[in-house]
Write a protein that holds these residues in place. Structure first.
Motif, PDB file in Angstrom:
ATOM      1  N   MET A  52     -24.358  25.388 -37.246  1.00 46.83           N
ATOM      2  CA  MET A  52     -23.854  24.244 -36.431  1.00 46.83           C
ATOM      3  C   MET A  52     -24.600  22.812 -36.983  1.00 46.83           C
ATOM      4  N   VAL A  57     -20.463  20.196 -34.834  1.00 49.33           N
ATOM      5  CA  VAL A  57     -19.710  20.928 -33.839  1.00 49.33           C
ATOM      6  C   VAL A  57     -18.299  20.838 -33.753  1.00 49.33           C
ATOM      7  N   SER A  63     -19.649  14.352 -33.352  1.00 53.21           N
ATOM      8  CA  SER A  63     -20.197  15.549 -33.655  1.00 53.21           C
ATOM      9  C   SER A  63     -21.688  15.513 -34.411  1.00 53.21           C
ATOM     10  N   ASP A 159     -20.832  31.783 -37.787  1.00 49.17           N
ATOM     11  CA  ASP A 159     -20.076  30.741 -37.173  1.00 49.17           C
ATOM     12  C   ASP A 159     -19.934  31.038 -35.678  1.00 49.17           C
ATOM     13  N   ALA A 162     -20.561  28.429 -33.165  1.00 47.96           N
ATOM     14  CA  ALA A 162     -19.482  27.464 -33.382  1.00 47.96           C
ATOM     15  C   ALA A 162     -18.220  27.764 -32.712  1.00 47.96           C
TER      16      ALA A 162
END
Length: 407
Positions: A52, A57, A63, A159, A162
């Protein structure tokens, strides 16, 4: 005492599965691995945290400003005591087993607390959110429909965190848009922005205050579709990061004018200057957000055009070692020919030749090569550009006078 609202998502999902007559058994980890994991439950998520941090993000405009940390690295949780004083406390296992993900959203922050079970750290974590009203509106159906990672939890997937955060953000976005429908004026402003700017819902974040909290600000954060097509690609490529331009609009009170704030990514700032150097137009009484955004777009497009579109006459699009720019100082217009030799930047700086647009000598434009350029191979590209500009400005007055005398 310290108390906090806990949303036990794993238990809700488990209850749903049991009610439906279906139980999905979690993947078990060998006992020797469990022993090491129990000592540090969050260690198994190091890869997911790094993923991440490297990839950002998904689903949030700012982000790069998201913060991911273990609770032991962050401050304690602040709560109000019975007599109104602010207490700071940390449950016994809070710092060791909790991951904090702080997400900037529409000018505010949404913090997600992920609490892992130290005995079964591979299981889905429990979650709490900094927005209590959001927490109170979540239903089991919302989780089943919009957060599928809870039923597909796999700690071996880089991920997985995420995915979880992205799905929760989409749930939060939907929650804010539902609240937006309660405010007719803001709803109209929002829809006009989508239509006029030709952007999607993912390009606007909305944070709507509750009617009980009139002092709280409602906000829009939108990505502006600023075109950089007039900027030489080599300059865009030379600046790291994504060229993003954001406008935040805060609505302090219904009767007060909205407050704009411009945010530029480092890539855009390196091309047209910092956001603080751009004087935003004042907000006239009664103006709509869309009309104001159009003025901001005109300001930014004019800045890009004046900085590059009108200035760049030509450049070498293959080797990127030559460029010709038109400049103006005190109503004196001239061309600057800038070239980079084969020994640039290790041994030699750029070669700069000024050429008048008004004066000729022997039927050739009057020109002058600058021989007093300061240079260091240790300079960053922006420092080289700044020193080149300073050298041109320092020589332009004498160049103008010599051009007049020579012609």
């Amino acid at each position: 005492m310290c108390s906090r609202l806990l949303l036990s998502l794993p238990r809700l999902v488990l209850l749903s599965l049991l009610t439906a007559g279906t139980l999905v058994m979690p993947v078990r980890i060998p006992m020797e691995e469990q022993a090491s994991l129990n000592n540090a439950p969050l260690n198994m998520f190091t890869r997911q945290m790094e993923y991440m941090k490297v990839n950002g993000v998904p689903g949030v405009l700012f982000s790069d400003c998201a913060e991911i940390s273990k609770a032991s690295e962050a401050q304690g949780v602040k709560n109000k005591g019975d007599n109104g004083e602010i207490l700071e406390c940390r449950p016994e296992s809070y710092s060791e087993n909790t991951l904090l993900i702080k997400l900037p959203y529409a000018g505010t922050n949404l913090t997600i607390h992920l609490l892992f079970n130290p005995q079964e750290p591979w299981m889905v974590p429990e979650m709490t959110f900094s927005d209590d009203r959001f927490t109170s509106t979540i239903t089991l159906k919302d989780l089943e429909d919009q957060v599928p990672s809870l039923n597909e939890w796999d700690t071996s997937t880089d991920d997985i965190l995420a995915q979880l955060v992205h799905q929760v953000l989409q749930l939060y976005r939907g929650y804010q848009l539902d609240r937006l429908e309660e405010d007719e004026i803001l709803q109209i402003q929002y829809e006009s922005l989508l239509k006029a700017l030709k952007i999607g819902e993912g390009d606007i974040e909305v944070s709507v205050n509750s009617t009980e909290q009139v002092s709280t600000t409602s906000s829009f954060l939108m990505r502006l579709p600023l075109s950089l097509q007039d900027v030489p690609p080599v300059l865009v490529d030379a600046n790291p990061g994504t060229p993003n331009t954001f406008l935040q609009v805060d609505f302090p009170r219904r009767e007060a004018a909205f407050v704009p704030k411009l945010h530029l990514s480092s890539c855009v700032e390196s091309l047209i200057g910092e956001a603080s150097s751009l004087a935003l137009p004042t907000v006239p009484p009664g103006i709509g957000v869309m009309d104001y955004v159009e003025r901001i777009m005109e300001l930014l497009e004019e800045k890009v055009l004046c900085q590059f579109g009108c200035a760049v006459v030509e450049y070498d699009a293959e080797r990127f070692n030559k460029i010709v720019v038109m400049m103006e100082v005190k109503d004196f217009h001239f061309l600057a020919f800038i070239s980079l030799g084969s020994l640039f930047p290790q041994q030699h700086g750029p070669r700069v030749v000024l050429q008048s647009l008004y004066h000729n000598s022997a039927k050739e434009p009057v020109s002058k090569e600058l021989t007093d350029l300061k240079y260091s191979s240790q300079w960053k590209p922006e420092e080289m550009v700044q020193h080149t500009k300073e050298a041109i400005l320092a020589n332009i007055s004498s160049f103008q006078m010599s051009s007049i005398r020579t012609s």
